[in-house]
Design a protein around this motif. Structure first.
Motif, PDB file in Angstrom:
ATOM      1  N   HIS A 121       1.349  -1.531  -0.063  1.00 50.50           N
ATOM      2  CA  HIS A 121      -0.232   0.062  -0.226  1.00 50.50           C
ATOM      3  C   HIS A 121       0.851   1.176   0.086  1.00 50.50           C
ATOM      4  O   HIS A 121       1.902   1.257   0.716  1.00 50.50           O
ATOM      5  N   ILE A 122       0.825   2.043  -1.381  1.00 48.72           N
ATOM      6  CA  ILE A 122       1.504   3.447  -1.375  1.00 48.72           C
ATOM      7  C   ILE A 122       0.746   3.985  -1.168  1.00 48.72           C
ATOM      8  O   ILE A 122      -0.422   4.256  -1.972  1.00 48.72           O
ATOM      9  N   PHE A 123       0.760   5.590  -0.317  1.00 47.12           N
ATOM     10  CA  PHE A 123      -0.050   6.527  -0.423  1.00 47.12           C
ATOM     11  C   PHE A 123       0.990   7.334  -1.008  1.00 47.12           C
ATOM     12  O   PHE A 123       1.575   8.269   0.354  1.00 47.12           O
ATOM     13  N   PHE A 124       0.749   8.500  -1.512  1.00 50.84           N
ATOM     14  CA  PHE A 124       1.247   9.892  -2.099  1.00 50.84           C
ATOM     15  C   PHE A 124      -0.079  10.822  -1.990  1.00 50.84           C
ATOM     16  O   PHE A 124      -0.982  11.183  -2.734  1.00 50.84           O
ATOM     17  N   LYS A 125       0.383  11.909  -1.511  1.00 51.06           N
ATOM     18  CA  LYS A 125      -0.034  12.490  -0.930  1.00 51.06           C
ATOM     19  C   LYS A 125       0.683  14.434  -2.163  1.00 51.06           C
ATOM     20  O   LYS A 125      -0.244  14.811  -2.420  1.00 51.06           O
ATOM     21  N   HIS A 126       1.861  13.723  -2.551  1.00 52.67           N
ATOM     22  CA  HIS A 126       2.793  14.910  -2.773  1.00 52.67           C
ATOM     23  C   HIS A 126       1.986  13.828  -5.080  1.00 52.67           C
ATOM     24  O   HIS A 126       2.230  13.504  -5.111  1.00 52.67           O
ATOM     25  N   ARG A 127       1.861  15.403  -5.709  1.00 51.35           N
ATOM     26  CA  ARG A 127       0.607  14.917  -6.299  1.00 51.35           C
ATOM     27  C   ARG A 127       0.137  15.031  -6.629  1.00 51.35           C
ATOM     28  O   ARG A 127      -0.359  14.367  -7.660  1.00 51.35           O
ATOM     29  N   TYR A 128      -0.725  14.455  -5.556  1.00 53.85           N
ATOM     30  CA  TYR A 128      -2.109  13.276  -5.490  1.00 53.85           C
ATOM     31  C   TYR A 128      -2.759  12.989  -4.254  1.00 53.85           C
ATOM     32  O   TYR A 128      -2.997  14.650  -3.571  1.00 53.85           O
ATOM     33  N   PHE A 129      -3.494  12.535  -4.215  1.00 48.33           N
ATOM     34  CA  PHE A 129      -4.138  12.946  -2.896  1.00 48.33           C
ATOM     35  C   PHE A 129      -4.672  12.274  -1.689  1.00 48.33           C
ATOM     36  O   PHE A 129      -5.325  12.777  -0.544  1.00 48.33           O
ATOM     37  N   GLY A 130      -3.900  11.120  -0.881  1.00 47.66           N
ATOM     38  CA  GLY A 130      -3.142  10.627   0.077  1.00 47.66           C
ATOM     39  C   GLY A 130      -3.727   9.634   0.845  1.00 47.66           C
ATOM     40  O   GLY A 130      -4.319   9.813   1.169  1.00 47.66           O
ATOM     41  N   TYR A 131      -4.355   8.326  -0.376  1.00 49.50           N
ATOM     42  CA  TYR A 131      -4.624   7.169  -0.399  1.00 49.50           C
ATOM     43  C   TYR A 131      -4.137   6.305  -1.555  1.00 49.50           C
ATOM     44  O   TYR A 131      -3.043   7.032  -2.060  1.00 49.50           O
ATOM     45  N   ASP A 132      -4.129   4.931  -0.703  1.00 49.26           N
ATOM     46  CA  ASP A 132      -3.167   3.950  -1.363  1.00 49.26           C
ATOM     47  C   ASP A 132      -3.923   3.821  -2.308  1.00 49.26           C
ATOM     48  O   ASP A 132      -5.092   3.517  -2.787  1.00 49.26           O
ATOM     49  N   ASP A 133      -2.804   4.206  -4.065  1.00 46.31           N
ATOM     50  CA  ASP A 133      -3.838   3.289  -4.916  1.00 46.31           C
ATOM     51  C   ASP A 133      -2.255   2.925  -5.465  1.00 46.31           C
ATOM     52  O   ASP A 133      -1.359   3.874  -6.118  1.00 46.31           O
ATOM     53  N   GLY A 134      -2.703   1.168  -6.352  1.00 44.81           N
ATOM     54  CA  GLY A 134      -1.583   0.591  -6.660  1.00 44.81           C
ATOM     55  C   GLY A 134      -0.816   1.230  -8.069  1.00 44.81           C
ATOM     56  O   GLY A 134      -0.100   1.048  -8.269  1.00 44.81           O
ATOM     57  N   ILE A 135      -2.241   1.772  -8.993  1.00 40.00           N
ATOM     58  CA  ILE A 135      -1.695   1.590 -10.610  1.00 40.00           C
ATOM     59  C   ILE A 135      -1.023   3.116 -10.894  1.00 40.00           C
ATOM     60  O   ILE A 135      -0.196   3.576 -10.946  1.00 40.00           O
ATOM     61  N   TYR A 136      -1.561   3.678  -8.898  1.00 43.93           N
ATOM     62  CA  TYR A 136      -0.726   5.380  -9.396  1.00 43.93           C
ATOM     63  C   TYR A 136       0.486   5.473  -8.829  1.00 43.93           C
ATOM     64  O   TYR A 136       1.632   5.857  -9.069  1.00 43.93           O
ATOM     65  N   ALA A 137       0.722   4.784  -7.940  1.00 44.70           N
ATOM     66  CA  ALA A 137       2.494   3.708  -7.632  1.00 44.70           C
ATOM     67  C   ALA A 137       2.978   3.467  -8.825  1.00 44.70           C
ATOM     68  O   ALA A 137       4.265   3.522  -8.839  1.00 44.70           O
ATOM     69  N   PHE A 138       2.542   2.505  -9.703  1.00 43.11           N
ATOM     70  CA  PHE A 138       3.129   1.979 -10.804  1.00 43.11           C
ATOM     71  C   PHE A 138       3.522   2.945 -11.288  1.00 43.11           C
ATOM     72  O   PHE A 138       4.327   2.715 -11.810  1.00 43.11           O
ATOM     73  N   LEU A 139       2.944   4.148 -12.034  1.00 46.54           N
ATOM     74  CA  LEU A 139       2.915   4.848 -12.880  1.00 46.54           C
ATOM     75  C   LEU A 139       4.195   5.775 -11.851  1.00 46.54           C
ATOM     76  O   LEU A 139       4.841   6.434 -12.746  1.00 46.54           O
ATOM     77  N   ARG A 140       4.189   6.054 -10.313  1.00 43.30           N
ATOM     78  CA  ARG A 140       5.186   6.560 -10.706  1.00 43.30           C
ATOM     79  C   ARG A 140       6.436   6.013  -9.965  1.00 43.30           C
ATOM     80  O   ARG A 140       7.785   6.751 -10.442  1.00 43.30           O
ATOM     81  N   ALA A 141       6.418   4.674  -9.861  1.00 40.54           N
ATOM     82  CA  ALA A 141       7.450   3.760 -10.211  1.00 40.54           C
ATOM     83  C   ALA A 141       8.013   4.219 -11.740  1.00 40.54           C
ATOM     84  O   ALA A 141       9.317   4.087 -11.772  1.00 40.54           O
ATOM     85  N   LEU A 142       6.935   3.623 -12.631  1.00 37.12           N
ATOM     86  CA  LEU A 142       8.074   4.173 -14.197  1.00 37.12           C
ATOM     87  C   LEU A 142       7.928   4.998 -13.836  1.00 37.12           C
ATOM     88  O   LEU A 142       9.055   5.511 -15.146  1.00 37.12           O
ATOM     89  N   GLU A 143       7.541   5.972 -13.730  1.00 40.81           N
ATOM     90  CA  GLU A 143       8.557   7.652 -14.063  1.00 40.81           C
ATOM     91  C   GLU A 143      10.085   7.323 -13.412  1.00 40.81           C
ATOM     92  O   GLU A 143      11.198   8.472 -13.896  1.00 40.81           O
ATOM     93  N   LEU A 144       9.532   6.942 -12.305  1.00 39.20           N
ATOM     94  CA  LEU A 144      11.910   7.256 -11.488  1.00 39.20           C
ATOM     95  C   LEU A 144      12.509   5.925 -12.500  1.00 39.20           C
ATOM     96  O   LEU A 144      13.766   6.831 -13.045  1.00 39.20           O
ATOM     97  N   ILE A 145      11.776   5.245 -13.228  1.00 42.56           N
ATOM     98  CA  ILE A 145      13.030   4.884 -14.382  1.00 42.56           C
ATOM     99  C   ILE A 145      12.649   5.980 -15.638  1.00 42.56           C
ATOM    100  O   ILE A 145      14.318   5.473 -15.786  1.00 42.56           O
ATOM    101  N   PHE A 146      11.736   6.658 -15.775  1.00 41.82           N
ATOM    102  CA  PHE A 146      12.520   7.607 -16.974  1.00 41.82           C
ATOM    103  C   PHE A 146      13.385   8.510 -16.083  1.00 41.82           C
ATOM    104  O   PHE A 146      13.671   8.303 -18.126  1.00 41.82           O
ATOM    105  N   LYS A 147      13.343   8.479 -15.059  1.00 42.10           N
ATOM    106  CA  LYS A 147      13.812   9.903 -14.774  1.00 42.10           C
ATOM    107  C   LYS A 147      15.404   9.022 -14.132  1.00 42.10           C
ATOM    108  O   LYS A 147      16.519   9.931 -14.657  1.00 42.10           O
ATOM    109  N   GLY A 148      15.326   8.023 -15.177  1.00 39.19           N
ATOM    110  CA  GLY A 148      16.998   7.905 -14.721  1.00 39.19           C
ATOM    111  C   GLY A 148      17.331   6.707 -13.364  1.00 39.19           C
ATOM    112  O   GLY A 148      18.922   6.410 -13.891  1.00 39.19           O
ATOM    113  N   TYR A 149      16.512   6.093 -12.943  1.00 38.38           N
ATOM    114  CA  TYR A 149      17.082   6.139 -11.129  1.00 38.38           C
ATOM    115  C   TYR A 149      17.676   4.517 -11.407  1.00 38.38           C
ATOM    116  O   TYR A 149      16.723   3.348 -12.358  1.00 38.38           O
ATOM    117  N   ASP A 150      18.289   3.965 -11.409  1.00 41.43           N
ATOM    118  CA  ASP A 150      18.475   2.579 -10.889  1.00 41.43           C
ATOM    119  C   ASP A 150      17.866   2.104  -9.439  1.00 41.43           C
ATOM    120  O   ASP A 150      18.669   2.382  -8.962  1.00 41.43           O
TER     121      ASP A 150
END
Length: 454
Positions: free
Chosen positions: A321-350
């Motif tokens: 369960h990942i809860f983002f208030k940063h850029r989102y609404f503060g509840y647990d959303d697996g699909i939003y968390a997936f997109l944030r993880a993909l965004e980290l990869i896009f930004k070049g994080y290993d």
């Protein structure tokens, strides 16, 4: 006894037993009255893929209509879209999701949100008494509900939020697990023009490919096999039955929720982070170097409450369960968390290297100890008192936020009562497997001594 379906965070049980026609209608009626009492004009209702969802929906809505509250039907959707309906356009005052989450297929239940606040804990237990009074009421079937397309609005929102990812040339795997994730993932992947191999996207309450719980490694085997066999795939993402949890994995590593929390925190300026008591010490030590981190109770309802109190940017449970208030609404959303993880990869994080760079700690899986409902909290309290009285060697610090987390020189141990099931939960972490086993042995020896005395 109806009590068994009223849990700490939601209403949940085996369909056809305590969760049935009469109890679901009574719950709907009493919830409708409660929501009207709290000045709600309407309620949105969605449901997951379970075979009992249609029947439960009809019973619940019949009760809600008898109470006189306006009902909107969101259809078959992930739980996060139910939460989203309370924020999008500010149209709805309350939401009920009919879902069994990650539990076996025979389970189902209700997650309830009123005015963006979880309806849980003492208030939910007190509410159960009202339900008892109406179990024998004659509640006629009344399915009146206005359909509302929250799915399209959610996809448009995510498409705009993650427009930087559109056309990202990166191949990955998504396992929807025959849960509700598929109804979002397929159109979302198409809208963002992403290169995903999607597994088990068709919602099916029989869960024919594997159980809807990605925290069990056996349920990740299909994704793991694809990662091993196809070098073009570097990452996979998997969701639970109602898609409020997400697990990420590579060929070599499965990322726990606390590890994902650390990775997400690194990409937030001056973050304020909340982690549950089961989280690794690595998360607390690492985040303290660039942000502020708090320890809190397990459970999505407890976490959402503390997030508001502490102005938290990001919170997580080990279970995904990942809860983002940063850029989102503060509840647990697996699909939003997936997109944030993909965004980290896009930004070049290993992501794998980032975890590998942390101190090497050995963490045991959760060990569940069966305990009677009426005894589990008593056992934890007696254990806590025994620790305070010096019956464990080498204790440096005692945290009583949720059960008892004991810090030793070489690691820590946790003993807490599950708020949803008849067992206690333990976890152990240390600098080596040998040290973790040493802590585990002495903690469990003391616990067994206490249990024998009850």
């Amino acid at each position: 006894m109806l009590d068994v379906i009223f849990r700490e965070y939601d209403i949940r049980g085996i369909y056809g037993q305590e969760l049935n026609r009469s109890s679901a209608k009574a719950i709907g009626f009493c919830l409708g009255l409660k929501m009207l009492e709290k000045k709600c004009k309407n309620v949105s209702v969605g449901y997951d893929a379970r075979c009992s969802a249609g029947e439960l929906f009809s019973y619940l809505v019949s009760g809600l209509n008898k109470a006189g509250i306006k009902v909107y039907n969101l259809g078959l959707i992930p739980t996060p879209l139910g939460y989203f309906s309370l924020y999008e356009g500010m149209k709805f005052d309350a939401n009920i999701m009919i879902t069994g989450s990650h539990n076996p297929k025979e389970y189902n239940g209700f997650k309830i949100t009123i005015h963006k606040e979880s309806f849980f804990g003492k208030e939910l237990k007190e509410f159960s008494k009202e339900v008892y009074k109406h179990l024998d009421d004659e509640i006629e079937e009344n399915l009146e509900a206005e359909n509302y397309d929250i799915l399209s609005l959610y996809i448009e929102f995510m498409k705009e939020q993650f427009k930087n990812l559109k056309g990202f040339d990166y191949e990955f795997i998504i396992d929807c697990g025959n849960g509700t994730a598929g109804v979002v993932i397929e159109p979302l992947i198409k809208a963002l023009n992403l290169k995903a191999r999607i597994l088990f996207s068709k919602p099916d309450g029989q869960f024919p490919n594997h159980a809807p719980d990605p925290t069990e490694e056996k349920n990740l085997r299909a994704a793991q096999e694809l990662l091993k066999q196809n070098s073009q795939f570097k990452f996979a993402f998997a969701f639970d039955g109602d898609a409020d949890r997400m697990v990420a994995l590579t060929r070599n590593h499965i990322f726990c929720g606390d590890e994902l929390c650390y990775l997400f925190a690194k990409d937030i300026p001056n973050p304020r982070i909340l982690a549950e008591v089961k989280s690794s010490q690595n998360l607390f030590d690492a985040v303290e170097k660039f942000g502020t981190i708090f320890m809190g109770k397990t459970g999505h309802s407890n976490i959402k409450k503390m997030m508001k109190e502490k102005r938290i940017d990001l919170a997580a449970e080990v279970s995904g369960h990942i809860f983002f208030k940063h850029r989102y609404f503060g509840y647990d959303d697996g699909i939003y968390a997936f997109l944030r993880a993909l965004e980290l990869i896009f930004k070049g994080y290993d992501l794998e290297d980032s975890i590998r760079a942390l101190p090497q700690l050995y963490t045991t899986p959760e060990l569940k100890i069966p305990a009677k409902e009426e005894q589990k909290f008593i056992l934890v309290e007696k254990f806590k008192n025994a620790v305070k009285n010096g019956q464990l060697n080498g204790v440096k610090e005692l945290c009583e936020i949720d059960g008892v987390r004991i810090k030793f020189e070489e690691g820590w141990a946790l003993l807490r009562a599950s708020n949803t099931s008849a067992y206690l939960i333990t976890r152990f972490e240390a600098r080596s497997e040998k040290e973790a086993q040493k802590i585990k042995t002495q903690v469990l020896e003391l616990f067994e001594k206490i249990r024998a005395g009850i």
